[in-house]
Design a protein around this motif. Structure first.
Motif, PDB file in Angstrom:
ATOM      1  N   VAL A 168       5.124   6.589  -5.531  1.00  0.00           N
ATOM      2  CA  VAL A 168       4.537   7.159  -4.739  1.00  0.00           C
ATOM      3  C   VAL A 168       2.046   6.305  -4.894  1.00  0.00           C
ATOM      4  O   VAL A 168       2.181   6.417  -4.520  1.00  0.00           O
ATOM      5  N   ARG A 169       2.480   7.183  -6.038  1.00  0.00           N
ATOM      6  CA  ARG A 169       1.222   7.062  -7.272  1.00  0.00           C
ATOM      7  C   ARG A 169       0.745   5.189  -6.721  1.00  0.00           C
ATOM      8  O   ARG A 169      -0.347   5.082  -6.746  1.00  0.00           O
ATOM      9  N   ALA A 196      -0.305   4.259  -3.233  1.00  0.00           N
ATOM     10  CA  ALA A 196      -1.278   5.438  -3.255  1.00  0.00           C
ATOM     11  C   ALA A 196      -2.212   4.536  -3.636  1.00  0.00           C
ATOM     12  O   ALA A 196      -3.457   3.820  -3.203  1.00  0.00           O
ATOM     13  N   ASP A 197      -2.272   4.727  -5.242  1.00  0.00           N
ATOM     14  CA  ASP A 197      -3.895   3.789  -5.979  1.00  0.00           C
ATOM     15  C   ASP A 197      -3.538   2.078  -5.291  1.00  0.00           C
ATOM     16  O   ASP A 197      -4.537   1.518  -5.854  1.00  0.00           O
ATOM     17  N   ALA A 205       7.625  10.444  -7.538  1.00  0.00           N
ATOM     18  CA  ALA A 205       6.730  10.438  -7.578  1.00  0.00           C
ATOM     19  C   ALA A 205       5.425   9.127  -8.472  1.00  0.00           C
ATOM     20  O   ALA A 205       5.109   8.990  -7.663  1.00  0.00           O
ATOM     21  N   GLU A 206       6.198   8.955  -9.178  1.00  0.00           N
ATOM     22  CA  GLU A 206       5.721   7.642  -9.488  1.00  0.00           C
ATOM     23  C   GLU A 206       5.137   6.425  -9.036  1.00  0.00           C
ATOM     24  O   GLU A 206       4.357   5.933  -8.525  1.00  0.00           O
ATOM     25  N   ILE A 227       5.207  14.857  -5.174  1.00  0.00           N
ATOM     26  CA  ILE A 227       4.826  13.721  -4.566  1.00  0.00           C
ATOM     27  C   ILE A 227       3.619  14.029  -4.067  1.00  0.00           C
ATOM     28  O   ILE A 227       2.437  13.375  -3.796  1.00  0.00           O
ATOM     29  N   GLU A 252       0.704  15.334  -5.378  1.00  0.00           N
ATOM     30  CA  GLU A 252       0.187  14.918  -6.352  1.00  0.00           C
ATOM     31  C   GLU A 252      -0.188  14.613  -6.720  1.00  0.00           C
ATOM     32  O   GLU A 252      -0.698  13.796  -7.013  1.00  0.00           O
ATOM     33  N   ALA A 253       1.076  13.181  -6.468  1.00  0.00           N
ATOM     34  CA  ALA A 253       0.812  11.639  -6.831  1.00  0.00           C
ATOM     35  C   ALA A 253       0.089  10.689  -5.962  1.00  0.00           C
ATOM     36  O   ALA A 253      -0.128   9.724  -5.487  1.00  0.00           O
ATOM     37  N   GLY A 254       0.157  11.620  -4.472  1.00  0.00           N
ATOM     38  CA  GLY A 254      -0.808  10.673  -3.540  1.00  0.00           C
ATOM     39  C   GLY A 254      -0.135  10.794  -2.186  1.00  0.00           C
ATOM     40  O   GLY A 254      -0.953  10.241  -1.249  1.00  0.00           O
TER      41      GLY A 254
END
Ligand code: KIV
Length: 274
Positions: free
Chosen positions: A129-130, A133-134, A126-127, A176, A178-180
């Motif tokens: 993916v964020r 995406a960022d 998840a970290e 994932i 929520e992580a974007g």
């Protein structure tokens, strides 16, 4: 520039916007010629790391390299003009840290021109993916059966078969999303679980052995065409072209052996009579 050539490719946000709408159609593609054939019919094509097994006869996807993914990603981009192209990040190229994942994803996007990457894993990714995406990298997630983890899973079996296992996969998908992640592949799980995940995540779910409760479907092209030796039980075959290839090659061999193979004189003769 003609209007036709100005038609733009579908993007990750286009796919994201299809949540709960018209079902998303997708297939794998590893070559320019299959990309050309499927481009008018699919919303996205995945240059999957399954190419290690399908194209190269490997036992698993673990040995696949970034270079292999880039080479086939370039071919698929050359063969297509309409569908979004998503390229898998192979095992070992992204799990170490978000920074490692960004370096690999940026290289893949720059060198192929593809519009997104896919990676496997839920909460643990998840970290990452964020982070991606960022930083301008559209990420497709992949939860449920994650073939790159074959050495810890032990076999390619359906997952989430008891309540506790199903709950973990729901947590993975939620994390994932929520992580974007702009979409999530749900592989090898029963319909109630795929339905529950599809209802609770904001991005589209893409099933592969994940039931028609998903927002879209993907299959490995060679599996649905009848070209693969071994296919998962959930695969519906839409053609059986393996035997036709065998028959065509047999006919070719017979022509060659009978010295009945049309040679240059055939072409020159038909040119003269034209
Ligand atoms: O590599 C692949 O082909 C995939 C699909 C099975 C979704 O990840």
């Amino acid at each position: 520039m003609s209007i036709q050539s100005a038609a733009r490719r579908l993007t990750a946000p286009d796919i994201r916007a299809r949540k709960g709408g018209e079902p998303i159609v997708s297939l794998t593609s590893y070559h320019a010629h299959t990309a050309r054939l499927i481009d008018p019919h699919v919303d996205f094509m995945l240059v999957g790391d399954s190419l290690g097994m399908v194209m190269h006869g490997m036992e698993t996807t673990v040995p696949v390299t970034v270079e292999m993914m880039i080479l086939q990603g370039q071919a698929v981009m050359r063969g297509s003009s309409r569908a979004l192209v998503v390229v898998d990040l192979p095992f070992g190229s992204y799990e170490g840290s978000p920074q490692q994942a960004f370096a690999t994803a940026a290289r893949v996007l720059k060198e192929t021109g593809a519009g997104a990457v896919k990676l496997e894993g839920g909460r643990r990714m998840a970290e990452t993916v964020r982070f991606l995406a960022d930083r301008g990298v559209p990420v497709m997630g992949h939860v449920g059966l994650t073939p790159q983890a074959i050495n810890t899973l032990g076999s390619f079996r359906a997952v989430g078969r008891d309540e506790a296992g199903a709950e973990l996969i729901r947590d993975d998908a939620r994390a994932i999303a929520e992580a974007g992640a702009f979409a999530i592949v749900l592989e090898a799980m029963a319909e109630p679980l795929a339905r529950a995940i599809t209802a609770e995540v904001a991005c589209p779910t893409i099933g592969i052995g994940g039931s028609s409760a998903c927002d879209g479907q993907i299959l490995v092209l060679e599996d649905m065409l009848g070209l693969s030796d071994k296919v998962p039980r959930f695969v519906k075959k839409y053609a059986d072209i393996g035997p036709s290839i065998g028959a065509a090659v047999e006919n070719f061999a017979a022509d060659v052996r009978a010295r009945a193979f049309p040679g240059p004189e055939h072409v020159y003769a038909s040119k003269k009579s034209a």
